[in-house]
Design an enzyme around this catalytic site. Structure first.
Site, PDB file in Angstrom:
ATOM      1  N   LYS A   1      68.837  67.229  70.915  1.00  0.00           N
ATOM      2  CA  LYS A   1      68.410  68.114  72.007  1.00  0.00           C
ATOM      3  C   LYS A   1      67.285  67.446  72.800  1.00  0.00           C
ATOM      4  O   LYS A   1      66.547  66.623  72.257  1.00  0.00           O
ATOM      5  CB  LYS A   1      67.888  69.433  71.423  1.00  0.00           C
TER       6      LYS A   1
ATOM      7  N   ARG B   1      78.791  76.919  64.419  1.00  0.00           N
ATOM      8  CA  ARG B   1      80.176  77.270  64.109  1.00  0.00           C
ATOM      9  C   ARG B   1      80.704  76.460  62.934  1.00  0.00           C
ATOM     10  O   ARG B   1      81.573  76.910  62.191  1.00  0.00           O
ATOM     11  CB  ARG B   1      81.046  77.094  65.362  1.00  0.00           C
TER      12      ARG B   1
HETATM   13  N1  BES Z   1      71.205  76.954  68.251  1.00  0.00           N
HETATM   14  C1  BES Z   1      71.882  76.513  69.405  1.00  0.00           C
HETATM   15  C2  BES Z   1      72.089  77.637  70.418  1.00  0.00           C
HETATM   16  C3  BES Z   1      70.877  78.056  71.206  1.00  0.00           C
HETATM   17  C4  BES Z   1      70.408  77.278  72.233  1.00  0.00           C
HETATM   18  C5  BES Z   1      70.266  79.247  70.938  1.00  0.00           C
HETATM   19  C6  BES Z   1      69.317  77.698  72.970  1.00  0.00           C
HETATM   20  C7  BES Z   1      69.199  79.677  71.691  1.00  0.00           C
HETATM   21  C8  BES Z   1      68.716  78.892  72.700  1.00  0.00           C
HETATM   22  C9  BES Z   1      73.258  75.985  69.049  1.00  0.00           C
HETATM   23  O1  BES Z   1      73.349  75.348  67.839  1.00  0.00           O
HETATM   24  C10 BES Z   1      73.606  74.979  70.096  1.00  0.00           C
HETATM   25  O2  BES Z   1      72.944  73.992  70.169  1.00  0.00           O
HETATM   26  N2  BES Z   1      74.633  75.273  70.872  1.00  0.00           N
HETATM   27  C11 BES Z   1      75.034  74.408  71.929  1.00  0.00           C
HETATM   28  C12 BES Z   1      76.540  74.360  71.932  1.00  0.00           C
HETATM   29  C13 BES Z   1      77.101  73.304  72.842  1.00  0.00           C
HETATM   30  C14 BES Z   1      76.791  71.941  72.297  1.00  0.00           C
HETATM   31  C15 BES Z   1      78.596  73.514  72.949  1.00  0.00           C
HETATM   32  C16 BES Z   1      74.493  74.971  73.235  1.00  0.00           C
HETATM   33  O3  BES Z   1      74.458  76.189  73.395  1.00  0.00           O
HETATM   34  O4  BES Z   1      74.056  74.175  74.066  1.00  0.00           O
HETATM   35 MN    MN Z   2      72.845  73.302  67.960  1.00  0.00          MN
END
Ligand code: BES
Ligand code: MN
Ligand code: ZN
Length: 500
Positions: free
Chosen positions: A280, A354
């Site tokens: 991230k 997931r």
């Molecule tokens: N934990 C995150 C989702 C999230 C992001 C929650 C920001 C709250 C605030 C999750 O694991 C994630 O990183 N999801 C990605 C999925 C994408 C790579 C398809 C996302 O939402 O960017």
């Molecule tokens: Mn994630």
């Protein structure tokens, strides 16, 4: 916080603070009228002088109100009488909670529960009041060096809820349950607020075990080797990049008949989500310590229903791991085999929620569930779509979805349904496995739920995406304890349906 209910004349109540309500424009509640009369028009004078704003939750603290036994009177607005909703009632109580929290008074008497919005019952009002007031007193004991030196703890500790109605067992139960929900929320908030170096998978497991000991139910904790035996290749693929061992936590709350099918709750327990190799960006990455708030909410809900001794069987499953970019971490392009046998091409290691949930959902089959609800901070897309007001809801069963929507409305912890249509499934196509773990740029919350739906065919299932609702950012940064109110309301409703 200690709660009791009493029938009393408001002006005669001895308390540090007496709370009475009024509608915009000066339509005083019955309790406020009694105080107004005893004080020869003090309250109507305050309203007339314009000291009280119209908005629900606005308030004025009055000292030495003549003719009243209380040290102070807090006059709180409920907004416009012709627009009096659940929200106005809750806004008023949340504002009262904030005021009482910072007050030097030790106890308070509150007359608001007699002001039921719409056709809400007195029991509902009592339940909401005790929950909101107890929750409003929540403080996270942050480990700050200067915090403790001799500062006096402010805040009301004892609350009497005043009603003109006859008190019965239903009302008593309603306030106990409200308190229990707040207790579950407090645990969920604590777990969420703790940093990732404290609240690890093992810490979540220890917390669950301690609850099992306290309330006498079984808790199983599966380790990496157990998960390997079960073939949980997807869950384990996420844990590879971390030095912390993953845990699969299973709590068995048995309040119902031995043969009654359980409700199964599944909570995402990523104790820190760095994104893994698909790292991230740095900004606000600290907030990814909240990526275990789904787990926290199911653990908190179990605590709440155990406190209520709810006559229902509930299993809570928490897949817990970190998502880190260690040398052994999964790579984009890796293919893993889930417990269900379906293979997954990991196209983005940041779509890890997931990957851990799918194996937990397959594991849930063994409990022959009445229904399964998973709760997860799953997609940033959910925050884009719905903001931070409702949780996202997707389900393979419309009745279950409707039930959750209703319980959300009743508890004030709302969800909003999104479609889980077949057409979206195509977005998960992979050339190298049964599916990819991402679905491209569009409809991220839906494609994430589509992915999960491939593992939930054996039972009725609903998914709550709490990415927007589990915590708040900015100055008031902290976990919200959501969706404990929604889940407990759902479970209380189920218990009522199954009671003898
Ligand atoms: N934990 C995150 C989702 C999230 C992001 C929650 C920001 C709250 C605030 C999750 O694991 C994630 O990183 N999801 C990605 C999925 C994408 C790579 C398809 C996302 O939402 O960017
Ligand atoms: Mn994630
Ligand atoms: Zn995540």
């Amino acid at each position: 916080m200690e709660f009791t209910i009493k029938t009393a004349s408001p002006e005669k109540v001895r308390a540090g603070v007496l709370v009475v309500g009024t509608f915009a424009g000066g339509a005083l509640s019955t309790a406020a009228q009694a105080v107004d009369k005893a004080s020869k028009g003090k309250l109507s004078q305050v309203v007339k002088h314009g000291d009280l704003e119209d908005k629900a939750g606005a308030s004025v603290m009055l000292h030495d109100v003549p003719g009243t036994a209380a040290d102070r009177v807090l006059l709180v607005s409920l907004g416009k009488a012709d627009d009096y909703t659940d929200k106005a009632y809750r806004d008023a109580l949340s504002s009262v909670a904030r005021t009482l929290n910072g007050s030097p008074a030790k106890d308070a008497a509150i007359t608001l529960p007699d002001l039921a919005p719409g056709n809400r019952s007195l029991a509902w009002c009592m339940h909401q009041a005790s929950r909101l007031l107890a929750d409003g007193a929540y403080r996270f004991d942050a480990p700050k060096a200067a915090a403790k030196d001799g500062k006096k703890e402010r805040g009301v500790r004892k609350i009497v809820l005043i009603t003109a109605a006859k008190i019965n067992a239903e009302l008593e139960a309603a306030i106990r349950r409200g308190q229990a929900v707040a207790e579950g929320m407090a645990l969920a908030k604590d777990l969420g607020n703790l940093p990732g170096n404290v609240c690890t998978p093992a810490y979540l497991a220890d917390t669950a075990k301690a609850l099992g000991k306290q309330f006498k139910f079984d808790v199983d904790v599966l380790d990496r080797a157990d998960m390997e035996k079960l073939g949980m290749g997807s869950l384990l693929s996420v844990a590879r990049g971390s030095h912390l061992p993953p845990k699969l936590i299973v709590m068995h709350y048995k309040g119902g008949k031995a043969k009654a099918k359980p409700v199964v709750l599944v909570g995402k327990g990523v104790t820190f989500d760095s994104g893994g190799i698909s790292l991230k960006p740095g900004a606000e990455m600290d907030e990814m310590k909240y990526d275990m708030c789904g787990a926290a909410s199911v653990i908190g809900s179990i605590k709440a229903i155990a406190r209520m001794a709810l006559p229902l069987n509930v299993v809570a499953i928490v897949p817990a791991t970190e998502n880190m970019p260690g040398g052994n971490a999964s790579r984009p392009g890796d293919v893993v085999t889930s417990m269900s046998g379906q293979t997954i091409e990991i196209l983005n290691t940041d779509a890890e929620g997931r990957l851990i949930l799918c194996d937990a959902l397959t594991y849930a089959e063994r409990f022959k569930p009445d229904c399964v609800i998973d709760v997860a901070t799953l997609t940033g897309a959910c925050v884009v779509a719905l903001g931070k007001i409702p949780s996202g809801l997707l389900a393979n069963d419309d009745e279950l979805a409707a039930e959750l929507l209703k319980r959300g409305n009743d508890s004030g912890d709302r969800a909003w349904q999104m479609p889980l249509w077949e057409e979206y499934q195509d977005l998960l196509k992979s050339n190298f496995a049964d599916m990819g773990n991402i679905g491209g740029r569009y409809a991220g919350t839906i494609t994430a739920a589509c992915f999960l739906s491939r593992f939930t065919k054996a039972y009725k299932w609903a998914h709550l995406d709490i990415a927007g609702t589990a915590w708040v950012s900015g100055d008031a940064k902290g976990a919200t304890g959501r969706p404990v109110p929604l889940l407990t309301e759902f479970l209380m409703g189920r218990a009522e349906g199954t009671a003898d």
